[in-house]
Write an enzyme that holds these catalytic residues in place. Structure first.
Site, PDB file in Angstrom:
ATOM      1  CG  ASP B  88      -0.227  -0.047   2.559  1.00 13.85           C
ATOM      2  OD1 ASP B  88       0.704  -0.638   2.605  1.00 13.85           O
ATOM      3  OD2 ASP B  88      -0.690   0.706   3.508  1.00 13.85           O
ATOM      4  CD  GLU B 152       4.182   0.983   7.208  1.00  9.50           C
ATOM      5  OE1 GLU B 152       4.851   1.329   8.006  1.00  9.50           O
ATOM      6  OE2 GLU B 152       3.874   1.706   6.182  1.00  9.50           O
TER       7      GLU B 152
END
Lengths: 455, 455
Positions: B88, B152
């Protein structure tokens, strides 16, 4: 006057349906993409004023949005009333708090809901329709001029020049304005004081790009933190503005004036309840009425910087900004205050950031004497329709151009507004009560009558 | 190792062109409308890992975005390396500061430009490709597992549970992570400390609707002014966080530790110049390296309220909000700090407003011992490719899940990142140097070799 009153009664529904058409035009002056709507709105009004009985009505171009000018001369020897109003409206955000569409006005609970319903389309429309009623019934006792602008909500940047260039055209005995509020329907009032305004924008820049707050946090000045610190420091713990020189020119009321001023009916409990706040906050040593009426103030109108979307972003923003405006009272000069603000803001900014300070607009405070003939005429007119003598009222709001009229045209303004606090002007769900509209249209012809009769 | 090195050299261009494909997927975890892109990105990686040589690769669902899990067993008796990374990326605003499209990566001036180019797609791709090279040349000396998550940047909310539920699956001797930076290409470093994070959002509400700043300004608490005041008060004039108890658990460095810590090459002048700032700002009595490495900090990551559009709006906003995060150091606990923050913020809010305080996410600080075998192996590998022994480095950033790995799985992490400050992660125009990528892909097989050989 009876004929006009009858005419108004018979045409009331049409008046409102026409007003709804006017409200449908999204004439937001702060947004440049609305230019075509501004023009359309001006043309709507010019056509309406001719239909109402004006000898002429023109859409006059300016450097910004056009001014609608109309006039009717009944007798060159009669007094002349210059009606001022504005057809531009405030932006509508926060958009999602509107219960109905801002530019699809509806009538509900005896009120008209929509942006501009009160400020100022609803209020200027009372003047257009009262004028129509007097023309239609041959009872107009004064010459009338209309000057309707499209930039009031952004500080009337073009109207000052327009007035300078059209002093002869705009000659009048009084400027008649309905762009203010009354205390309540039970306690009518006429505004005889307006605060001035100095509207600034500040931008604080730290690093030249957004930074990762983990890698740099703690070592680099964060412009959003710095902005918060600088803004917080503009008002001290006593609610006083800390800008050096800010209060130098403020005219302090005498104890007698303060006493008279605080006689207006006011309940702090009701005030807090109506706003759903736990407490008020302001300059120590002054009442709420004084704080909004005769004391200056400083407000953040907008603040932004960094990540404001959904979720989290661990960023030190490169920039943070705020729109900050100050309300001014006699005898503060917005130009001096804007300069003091800029100088102070630069002085308190630390080495770790750069600041840009811009003055977005400003206007002088205004005071109308309560002994002038127009005030007396308005007092009589309001008393006739409301059954109660109106109180003189010092409003916290600003209509910067009003003091401009005085300095450029040498004409005083009479601020006979029929708004109420509950109209929520500038907010979502603006509205205007049908009863307020009706009282206004009824009162205006009486004002003309009494003003024509005055010495 | 020569075979792997040759393989890498021959396939370098393909590695980069595949990475560009990965960067084209706009996998922004903070924005819920990106869900399909998260899935697509995970599938891309699983397919790539199988192609690279994994025995299996699965896209495992979680309550949030899926985890990509892959593994290759070379010898049940060999050491096992668990590679962690995240697919991400951060949001891209301020959008208009990007010189090229964030999700249309380009190569310019020897660098890959695009969101995620470094953080963390570029860095995790080095591991995928080094793995491919070792598999293709039969030189993989350890068993390998990959765990690539998609959350994250929003605090890894699902990965904690994933680890709890998959302790057996994730068994390994070390967790290998490239999600950090080095001091410079001339001064390579290995991160052995990470700050923790407590990320809060506050909302200050005054009146129940936006108010006209003229009519109410000076008498009603303005939530934007109050927010500025509250935020400003969170840090004192010495740069210290004022929340009671905030520093209670902070481990102070010994004078000897401080001296060692400040030996890393650092030029304050270059630092200021690279950020284009006139001065640094932080906790009094500490150096810039200490302020970001071993001292906690408090930053406004976003602030908003009122009118932020073009022009002016004279409004007292009903609400104003801020995202505020604190970086934490050993032995601060983000749960305790989040509670202290909330309690303090509520305590300092005046009666005139209501506040809502939310904890958006958090993570513990982390320290890696420099005497563990994996650190020694990494030190040797970096020395071989950079020609210089790397320095141990305490980074200001947070990877909250790293301390989670230790507490849940009982496995230490080795943070061998090849990022540089100039990569501008989390900012517009993120980039990753081709040389950084190459050095990374070269270094990783050496790490495996030295780690396999260690006691």
């Amino acid at each position: 006057m009876n004929k006009a009153k009858v005419y108004i009664k018979e045409n009331k529904e049409r008046f409102i349906s026409e007003l709804l058409d006017l409200l449908r035009i999204p004439s937001i002056s702060a947004q440049s993409e609305r230019k075509p709507d501004m023009q359309r709105c001006a043309e709507f009004l010019a056509a309406a004023l001719v239909k109402a009985g004006a000898d002429r009505a023109d859409v006059l171009p300016t450097e910004g949005n056009p001014v609608v000018y109309a006039e009717k001369t009944v007798d060159p020897g009669a007094k002349t009333v210059l009606v001022y109003g504005h057809y531009d409206v405030m932006p509508v955000d926060p958009r999602d708090e509107w219960r109905t569409e801002p530019f699809e006005p509806v009538i509900r609970d005896g009120r008209i809901w929509g942006r501009g319903a009160d400020d100022d389309k609803g209020q200027l429309w009372m003047h257009a329709k009262a004028f129509e009623a007097m023309c239609a019934t041959d009872s107009l006792p004064c010459n009338v001029k209309f000057m309707l602008e499209g930039e009031e909500e952004i500080g009337s940047p073009s109207l000052y020049g327009f007035c300078e260039q059209n002093k002869e055209l705009l000659k009048a005995n009084i400027i008649l304005v309905s762009d203010t509020s009354m205390i309540s329907m039970q306690t009518p009032s006429i505004t005889c004081g307006l605060r001035g305004l100095a509207y600034m924008e500040v931008e604080v820049t730290g690093p030249d790009k957004d930074l990762h707050s983990g890698l740099f946090g703690g070592a680099v000045a964060n412009p959003a933190n710095v902005l918060a610190r600088l803004v917080a420091g503009l008002v001290d713990e006593n609610g006083r503005v800390t800008i050096p020189g800010f209060y130098d020119d403020v005219r302090e009321l005498t104890p007698a004036e303060r006493e008279a001023f605080n006689k207006a009916p006011f309940s702090l409990e009701d005030y807090k309840k109506s706003l759903k706040i736990g407490d008020v906050e302001g300059e120590a040593g002054y009442t709420t009425l004084e704080r909004t009426g005769v004391r200056p103030s400083l407000d953040v109108n907008g603040i932004w910087g960094g990540y404001t979307g959904e979720g989290t972003k661990t960023v030190i923003p490169s920039k943070a900004s705020a729109k900050i405006s100050m309300r001014l009272v006699p005898n503060q000069d917005y130009r001096k205050i804007s300069e003091l603000f800029e100088k102070h803001f630069r002085a308190i900014a630390p080495e770790s950031v750069k600041v840009v300070v811009k003055s977005l607009h400003g206007g002088m405070p205004y005071v109308a004497p309560t002994d002038m003939p127009a005030y007396k005429a308005a007092e009589k007119a309001v008393e006739a329709t409301f059954g109660k003598k109106p109180l003189p009222f010092y409003s916290g709001g600003s209509i910067p151009i009003i003091s401009g009229f005085e300095s450029i045209l040498g004409i005083k303004s009479l601020l006979i507004g029929f708004g109420l606090a509950e109209d929520a002007i500038h907010s979502p769900n603006e509205s205007y009560g049908l009863e307020q509209f009706d009282k206004g249209v009824e009162t205006i012809p009486l004002f003309y009558k009494y003003f024509a009769e005055s010495e």
